[in-house]
Design a protein around this motif. Sequence first.
Motif, short mmCIF file in Angstrom:
data_model
loop_
_atom_site.label_atom_id
_atom_site.label_comp_id
_atom_site.label_asym_id
_atom_site.label_seq_id
_atom_site.Cartn_x
_atom_site.Cartn_y
_atom_site.Cartn_z
N ALA A 520 0.84 -1.19 0.00
CA ALA A 520 0.00 0.00 0.00
C ALA A 520 0.88 1.25 0.00
O ALA A 520 0.59 2.22 -0.71
N ALA A 763 -3.96 2.65 -5.16
CA ALA A 763 -3.60 3.37 -3.93
C ALA A 763 -4.76 3.33 -2.94
O ALA A 763 -4.57 3.04 -1.76
N GLY A 766 -5.40 -0.31 -1.92
CA GLY A 766 -4.22 -0.74 -1.18
C GLY A 766 -4.24 -0.17 0.24
O GLY A 766 -4.02 -0.89 1.22
N ALA A 767 -4.54 1.12 0.33
CA ALA A 767 -4.59 1.75 1.65
C ALA A 767 -5.71 1.15 2.49
O ALA A 767 -5.54 0.89 3.69
N GLY A 770 -4.61 -2.24 3.58
CA GLY A 770 -3.57 -2.09 4.58
C GLY A 770 -4.15 -1.73 5.94
O GLY A 770 -3.79 -2.32 6.97
#
Lengths: 888, 110
Positions: A520, A763, A766-767, A770
Amino acid sequence: MSRFLNLFRRAKVSREIAKELDFHISERTEQLIASGIPREHAERRARRQFGAYALHKEDAWMTNLIGWIESLAADVRYALRGFAKSPGFAAVAVLSLALGIGANTAIFTLLDAVLLRSLPVPHPEQLVAIDIGDNGAEVTNPIWEQLRDHQDVMQGVLAWSQRRVVLETGAEKRFVSAVLVSGSYFLTLGVGAALGRVLTSEDDRRGCAGVAMLSEGFWQKEYGGSSGVIGKTIRLSDQPFEIAGVVRAGFPGLDVGSAPSVFVPICTEPLFHPGGAPNNLDARSTWWLDVIGRLKPDVSLAQARARLNTLAPGIFEATQPTGLRAESLERYKRYRFAVRPAPSGFSDIRKYQDALWTLMLGVGLVLLIACANVANLLLARATARQHEMAVRTALGAGRLRLVRQTLTESLLLSLTGAALGLIFAGWASRALAAMISTTQSTVILDLSPDARVLAFTAGAAVITGVLFGLVPALRLSRVSPGAAMKSSSRGASSGVTRMRFSKGLIAVQVALSMILLAGAGLMLGTFRNLTTLNAGFRAEGVLLVNAGVNRNLPPDAQIRARLALLEKLRAIPGVRSASVSALTPISGVGWNGYAKVEGQPERPGREKLVFFNAASDAYFETLGTPLISGRDFSQRDTAASPLVMIVNASMAHRFFGNSNPLGRRIQVERDGQYGEAREIVGVVADAKYRNLRQDAPATAYLPVAQHTVVVLGSSYELRVSGPVASLIPAIKDTLSPGSDVPVQIRPFTQQISDSLVQERMLATLGAMFGALALALAALGLYGVLSYNVARRRNEIGIRVALGAARARVLAMVMGEASWLAFVGLGLGVAGALAASRLLGAFLYGMQADDPRNLAIAALSLAAVAAAAAYLPARRAASVDPMTALRDE
Amino acid sequence: MKAKNDILQGTLVLLVLRSLASRGKMHGYAITNHIQQVSSDLLRVEEGSLYPALHRMTQDGWLRAEWGKTEKNREARFYSITAEGRRQLEREEASWARLQSGVRKVLRYT
């Protein structure tokens, strides 16, 4: 087969038994009536005498099945009662599984819709895509015509091309998506008409009149599904098209993810270039058609490829483009056809497939972490239930029976989670589809879960259920009744192994979280790099306006009309500066060609390749691209004045090194010839051209007034002050009277953001993954430590009573946590380094093994782990020895 | 309502075999009536155990079952004893006799 017979035989047996018993009951009833008992009493009594056997379940098979179902029902009831007793546990478990399975299903749904699903046509497995190997997917119309007329290994071949056309309904004009299709399109695919007829080769002949088929959705929306549309006229790009039919429902064309409104024959292409402008039918270097063939049933892919390539030399000989240099022509003649299976059609969205698979992997890791959490929760419960299990074993429950009981519980959790997850996935997959949609192309996909998606979800549920349920189940069933019942309910002896396994799970969770966080971090870094880089222009405050002028006008009149419109736009209050250009940066569109310095030989290889744009005066000022030296275009640069150009710093450096480029002269190639030289009057800073990732190419700007061949659309750029929304009506009013092409207004920032779809998706998700992983790992660590502290309460009490300092107790628990975190992080760093290689292609301005990124991920994990550990540690430190020991 | 005339566990097979051996073919209902009448209402067959017993005995090969018509022309399942059943009957009678004499001896002892 014999199994079936058996089933029938059994059914017959039960029927016979029922008949026999009915006979007995009715005989008995008659006898009772004869002895003077009223009928209803008699019957009831006769039946009652049978007792339980009235259920006549003599059949052993039935008994087994029913017994199995009954005990399953009992297991389920028992499990539900257990969950009702600890609703917190059940809610946490089900919710984390729902999120995990749901997120997996959502991404899989998208993958399924984009990549895996076959086209909704008969025998999609026979479809093959035909293209020119390494030259990309498309062919020219002359190549297509040769292929169509000469191939003999396919049942049929078809070609198509999708484009936006202007639809005119009454006073309103707007873009709709149209597909130009060959006459063989519908018949080869086997797609019929819902109404009217399909297009055939009769409709697709040179010089044809406009004829169109509507898509089912467009027909419903525009015409309310009226059957009277056949024979009516629809106006596309100022030309009349007669409606021949409506395509059957459920066929969205061959480009998955787009939903075209109209289908027209390829031969109508010239109608979209009015005023005799060159069209694409005879263009030998315009590559615009996609080709699909349907294999004959007895012909293999290899045979088809071989046959087509024996035809290839003839086809390419016959279609060679004019104006090519000798070496290009040689390469052209050596082209060969590539044939590959295409049962799922084409899709522009497939450029995201690597990103989607990567996300699938990431979301799979999240599910694993969730599984580890639930396994830990179940283990803790299992220990608390040792006593109960011991009692059940003592009462004669078999080991298998106990495993079944606990597995029923875990499967119940995972299936409930999956059911909830499916709901979540329906919403999430639509959100994902919206994420990859841009203002220019909306992604329209069939995201209803099909059999494959449902199988995926069910599989995920069962696998996770077994995954997190099996170890606790086996652990539980191994309990020896004597030992467990003797020891206190804490099960001191097996606690140690249980804790070892739980701790192992925690370390794995930390490691998986580390991998996700590092990934991430890389994606967030990439996105940040792309959005904050110096692109060579300032996009904020700039509006892009698409508005054409009448294309029936001669080229110089078109240019004059554009410049006149530009003046009107400049007069709008709030518009600080405005310009018009052939194309805008980061639109994905490019225009390139060869250039050389006048009087010098051309540069070798790709060094002569230059990208172009045509711009009016104030273009650089409006976009905020600094002028380094020389002058901007002005209104005095007209078709009559000397030819000029402005180059960017890269081009100046490539062609002139460090010497001054101003006043030097450049020739631009067209049709194999270098034309009249242009004088360089200005040098501007490098600005990104087609996309943000690539460095600015060598770029040359020509004044629009001297740009005699109109090759591209035109776009107006407006730098505005104040709120954008209030300006839009004024802009529309200004443009409408003079223009006859739809107006599209959008912020420049939107165009840039559209170009970052994949980066944003990776992004953002992924964030999210995460953060989810971090939260789950923290929850897991907290749970295990809390449990451990509760288990060791007496021990801690004794330590404190014997004089251990509180701080020491705190350190003891924290030490345990940091040990786990360290092991996990160590594994995680290794895993992250291995996994980040998968991300290499997505990165921009980041190294896959960026140590800073790894450090940030590790530190945030460590911080969260410390926070999660602190609460149980403080609880341990505040154990009151008196109460702890009294409880013993 | 534990009736005194319930059939002692284990004797049902004996009674069914004996009835079928002396009377020939009978359906289940007739068997209950027969036992009840012959025992002058002292014994009553529990329907709930009769049919499972009949099916078990058929499976063991002691009885043969077939569909036929009653005097009232209704369809019923008729049972008859097989050779194997007759041998079983002898064994059951012998064991019953042993039981009876054993019980009698215990009762006589005062």
